[in-house]
Design an enzyme around this catalytic site. Structure first.
Site, short mmCIF file in Angstrom:
data_model
loop_
_atom_site.label_atom_id
_atom_site.label_comp_id
_atom_site.label_asym_id
_atom_site.label_seq_id
_atom_site.Cartn_x
_atom_site.Cartn_y
_atom_site.Cartn_z
N ASP A 226 -9.79 19.08 -29.97
CA ASP A 226 -9.36 19.67 -31.23
C ASP A 226 -10.23 20.86 -31.66
OD1 ASP A 226 -7.82 19.17 -33.89
OD2 ASP A 226 -9.91 19.22 -34.55
N GLU A 299 -7.55 22.87 -27.46
CA GLU A 299 -6.76 23.51 -28.51
C GLU A 299 -7.52 24.67 -29.11
OE1 GLU A 299 -4.91 22.98 -32.93
OE2 GLU A 299 -6.98 22.58 -32.43
#
Ligand code: NOJ
Ligand code: MG
Length: 580
Positions: A226, A299
């Site tokens: 993330d 990401e």
């Protein structure tokens, strides 16, 4: 005639090839179909209106049905849910909302039994403010004092205390929040309940690597990582201070993230090193456990040059799959075929040799395909996603054509929406793409037995649902399933790729491998009737081509044959043809 001229013109501009000598020598993830589950909204097993791990286990065979190799789950860890799980209070515990560790173990069993791999979300940038590390850091505990980024702030001439820098958080407002107990500000790139970890502290880096080890040893196939660009901020100077970020004068709202240029808080060089170190951990685990490669999907919404460095370089490996958001972020409903082609080329032409392409068309942070690009383009986009080379990533519900749900200001729960205003929230809230999966036309769309759902269901669930689509031959689901079968063809898996715009409306993709049938994928992006000549544009095509896939927009049928120099396309039609 006009088309012919255009074809020759474009022919000069084109041709991307992904060459690979030992073409069939690929690891599982390089040609995999990935699927993102947003656990809160996938399937609820206990009637509380929130999806859970048991629900995923119950429905895992559905992923098998649609040909998925691995699914990545948004966070299921212990969390106060200020950002619906992206605020983790314990990286190695399951949150009771999602179930127990025993439920997780059962999911892993099922995953092995049916052959759908599980990938977890790893949130390295921040923890919850309710994480034990943060609680101890607040107390200035010697071990944890430097786990986070702290500063006493600046005192102005009139004696008021202000944050150490002008930095603005992604979710609006200052990136610094005052903590009474520690008498200092802490940094948070996202919500104030998501304090940033201090990656200059080697203990933090090691503790986070241990999280990776823990879950891989439990059997997961890898991680989606993330918010990678936010991991590091610039290092403080010798007095422990940081510089302000310069303004973006096109954004007047000073509380808005866009009002600053994030030169000190995003994409710092140390972040790349960290990605390489996480990869190193994966490599060590591959060796320790054998079996297959454990992977990283990173990401990052950032410049393509930086993303290419995420892959690694000639001396070091990085993320196996740095998410490719080119199409997700830049395609618009008004994009023409040149734009599609250009965005695809951007990635393929920039990739370092020997790396694997990937294509992401949706996730829990973005408006859904049918809403963003128009519901008539749902099949077309899935056709493109599934026929481009490398890994494909589908967000849950896109395979049945779910669209966004409008949610009132009162019912908005996403912090990114809630931290804005009634006037602004619709632009920012991510709730519309996070509504429950539409399994059938029964009670609560088959998502839960309970009387409530944490976000409202789409009003169209009686007609748009998995059960119904199973029975309709040209449903989004059945097109998706056909595409998944086609992906097993060697030319699709290992073949080379040419991508070009035949004209403003028609995008063409050629997939080919010596000794195999060649595939020609045609997308007529707009409403004009088109007639195109693939034979003139692509070398080595047979005189006739056979329709391999058609959609409900076609008059032609699968198995029909057509001359390869004259192919008619109807409004928004997508077809796949093969040489004979
Ligand atoms: C990216 C995640 O996808 C998003 O949902 C989350 O809010 C931020 N990172 C912060 O963790
Ligand atoms: Mg539940």
């Amino acid at each position: 005639m006009r088309n012919l001229v255009e074809i020759y013109l474009y022919f000069a501009l084109i041709v991307v090839t992904t060459s690979d000598k030992k073409v069939t020598d690929k690891s599982w993830w390089q040609t995999a179909s990935f699927y993102q589950i947003y656990p809160r909204s996938f399937k609820d097993s206990d009637g509380d209106g929130i999806g859970d791990i048991k629900g995923i286990t119950q429905q895992l065979s559905y992923l098998k049905e649609i040909g998925i190799d691995a699914t990545w789950l948004s966070p299921v860890f212990k969390s106060p849910m200020a950002d619906f799980g992206y605020d983790v209070a314990d990286f190695t515990e399951i949150d009771p909302i999602f179930g127990t560790m025993a439920d997780f173990d059962e999911l892993m069993e099922k995953s092995k039994e049916i052959g759908v791999k599980i990938i977890l979300d790893f949130v390295p940038n921040h923890t919850s403010d309710e994480h034990e590390w943060f609680i101890k850091s607040v107390q200035n505990d010697t071990e944890y004092a430097d786990y986070y980024v702290w500063h006493p702030g600046k005192v102005t001439e009139n004696g008021t205390r202000i944050p150490p820098t002008n930095w603005i958080s992604v979710f609006r407002g200052s990136m610094w929040t005052w903590n009474e107990n520690r008498q200092a500000y802490y940094l948070h790139q996202f919500h104030y309940k998501q304090p940033d970890l201090n990656y200059y502290n080697p203990k933090v880096r090691e503790a986070m690597k241990d999280v990776l080890r823990f879950w891989v040893r439990k059997g997961v196939a890898g991680f989606r990582i993330d918010a990678v660009p936010h991991i590091y901020e610039v290092a403080p100077d010798s007095d422990g201070n940081w510089p302000d970020e310069p303004r973006n004068y096109w954004e007047n709202d000073l509380e808005d993230y866009n009002s600053l240029q994030h030169i000190y808080t995003k994409d710092q060089p140390e972040t790349l090193e960290m990605v390489y170190e996480f990869r190193e951990v994966m490599n060590e685990l591959d060796e320790e456990l054998g079996g297959y490669q454990h992977i990283i999907l990173s990401e990052a919404y950032t410049d393509i040059d930086i993303l290419m460095q995420y892959y690694g370089n000639t001396t070091v490996d990085g993320a196996h799959i740095p998410f490719n958001f080119e199409l997700l972020s830049n395609l618009k409903s008004w994009s023409d075929a040149n734009h599609y082609s250009q965005l695809i080329h951007n990635w393929l032409d920039s990739m370092p040799a020997g790396r694997t392409a990937n294509w992401v068309l949706g996730n829990h942070d973005q408006s859904r395909i049918g809403t963003r690009l128009g519901w008539e383009r749902i099949d077309m986009i899935n056709v493109m996603l599934k026929t481009l080379p490398g890994a494909s990533i589908t967000y849950q519900g896109e395979e049945i054509g779910m669209t966004d749900v409008w949610i009132s200001w009162e019912n908005t729960v996403d912090p990114q929406g809630c931290q804005s205003s009634m006037q602004e929230y619709e632009r920012l809230s991510r709730d519309p793409a996070r509504t429950p999966f539409q399994w059938n036309d029964e009670h609560q769309a088959g998502f839960t037995d309970g009387n409530t759902t944490w976000l409202p269901l789409h009003a169209n669930y009686k007609t748009l649902n998995l059960k119904r689509e199973r029975g309709i031959s040209f449903s989004h689901l059945n097109i998706y399933k056909q595409l998944q079968k086609l992906r097993r063809e060697k030319a699709m898996r290992y073949g080379e790729t040419d991508v070009m715009a035949f004209n403003r409306n028609v995008l063409a993709i050629k997939r080919y491998l010596s000794g195999e049938r060649t595939f020609i994928v045609l997308l007529n992006i707009n409403d004009d009737y088109e007639a195109v000549n693939p034979k003139a544009a692509f070398i080595d095509l047979t005189d006739k081509l056979e329709y391999i896939l058609t959609t409900d927009k076609s008059i032609r049928q699968k198995g029909d044959r057509v001359s390869s120099d004259y192919i008619e396309l109807l409004s928004k039609e997508a077809v796949i043809l093969a040489t004979i």
